[in-house]
Design an enzyme around this catalytic site. Structure first.
Site, PDB file in Angstrom:
ATOM      1  N   LYS A  57      19.651  65.869  35.321  1.00 38.38           N
ATOM      2  CA  LYS A  57      20.127  67.138  36.358  1.00 38.38           C
ATOM      3  C   LYS A  57      21.974  66.665  35.848  1.00 38.38           C
ATOM      4  CE  LYS A  57      21.954  64.385  40.693  1.00 38.38           C
ATOM      5  NZ  LYS A  57      22.260  64.950  41.322  1.00 38.38           N
TER       6      LYS A  57
ATOM      7  N   ARG B  73      34.608  63.164  44.450  1.00 42.75           N
ATOM      8  CA  ARG B  73      33.946  63.358  43.450  1.00 42.75           C
ATOM      9  C   ARG B  73      34.248  61.455  43.337  1.00 42.75           C
ATOM     10  NH1 ARG B  73      35.449  65.983  38.895  1.00 42.75           N
ATOM     11  NH2 ARG B  73      34.685  64.295  37.554  1.00 42.75           N
TER      12      ARG B  73
ATOM     13  N   ARG C 259      31.862  57.286  46.096  1.00 45.21           N
ATOM     14  CA  ARG C 259      31.919  58.856  47.527  1.00 45.21           C
ATOM     15  C   ARG C 259      31.254  57.446  49.050  1.00 45.21           C
ATOM     16  NH1 ARG C 259      28.266  62.102  44.972  1.00 45.21           N
ATOM     17  NH2 ARG C 259      27.385  60.735  43.279  1.00 45.21           N
TER      18      ARG C 259
END
Length: 309
Positions: A86, A150, A156
């Site tokens: 991805k 980010r 995160r």
């Protein structure tokens, strides 16, 4: 004295990228009856790992994840590069081939910080840097504020814990590969579409390296490749980039693929959906599917498609 490795496998240095490299090495060595010392894992620092304070789309797009590994591949410093598909640009150089795709893991997103989208408090802050996640959430919950997040998975999760946002979204596959099972609430694909190629690991090599292509053919997963080809083909047909909020799901059903897709405006207020069934490998049908979506796109959606990344 230890002999030279048979292959050098390049990867980003992040914990998730390293986990994916180890999975690739394990599958390859098992397929060929090798000791794991036959494949050396070579960590490479990617540009995307160096820049954490701005959205990816502002600083070079998906190429920030592939540029250094592409260079090392071209120079022969590594034989293959392992990627989360991805994160790989839709259009790749002809000198690079996709040697194998591993069996796809869980393709869902996981919501952290709330038990469901409906249960997120009014006016809460969603931490994400992904246009798809931001727009899809705003489409369902216009009251939610989006703040930039980010960093790798651990970063995160730590930012969420520190209160920099109320909720965030992470890929189930990444959490699983890092041993973080049971974290958060998986969002079912019928209600929340994943990113194109989410959950798939791709192994790239030099196009003219027949030895490597033959070796990796042993671990190429045909079913996953069929789904990924449809999803990436759709993204190419849409002219989608890392600015483009698009959710896509290809599900293999025998010799056919059921495709579901949604395009969003940046603020999530506009949405265009499509679903249909195509034959495996029918590139023309994928392009027609993309053309239909674009033909029905509202101005706010159309403005975010038609380029390339």
């Amino acid at each position: 004295m230890q002999s030279e490795p048979l292959l050098k496998l390049g990867t980003r240095r992040s914990p998730l990228a390293m986990a994916q490299a180890h999975e690739t090495r394990s599958r390859l060595c098992k397929a060929h009856g090798w000791d794991e010392s036959a494949v050396e894992i070579v960590p490479v620092v990617a540009g995307g790992d160096k820049i954490q304070d701005r959205p990816l789309a502002e600083v070079g797009g998906k190429a920030l994840w592939t540029r250094e590994l592409d260079q090392w591949l071209a120079e022969g410093r590594i034989d293959v590069a392992v990627h989360s598909l991805k994160d790989v640009e839709t259009l790749r150089p002809e000198r690079i081939a996709l040697a194998a795709i591993l069996p796809r893991a869980d393709r869902r997103d996981v919501l952290l910080g709330a038990g469901s989208i409906a249960a997120i408090p009014q006016g809460a802050r969603l931490g994400t840097s992904a246009p798809r996640r931001a727009a899809q959430m705003k489409n369902l919950r216009p009251d939610i504020e989006v703040v930039l997040f980010r960093g790798n998975v651990a970063t995160r999760m730590a930012k969420l814990q520190a209160g920099e946002a109320d909720v965030t979204l992470l890929a189930a596959a990444g959490l699983e590969r890092l041993g973080e099972r049971g974290v958060g609430t998986p969002l079912e694909v019928d209600d929340w579409l994943p990113a194109p190629s989410q959950g798939a690991i791709g192994i790239e090599c030099r196009s003219d390296d027949e030895r490597v292509r033959e070796l990796f053919a042993a671990i190429d997963h045909a079913e996953t490749r069929a789904e990924i080809a449809a999803e990436r083909g759709l993204l190419e047909g849409l002219g989608g980039s890392c600015h483009s909020p698009v959710g896509v799901l290809a599900q293999l059903q025998g010799k056919h693929i059921h495709l579901t897709a949604a395009l969003f405006s940046e603020d999530g207020a506009e949405r265009v959906d499509a679903a249909g069934t195509i034959a495996v490998g029918d590139d023309d049908a994928v392009r027609a599917f993309a053309a239909d979506l674009l033909a029905r796109a509202t101005p706010g959606v159309a403005a975010l498609f038609g380029g390339a990344d």
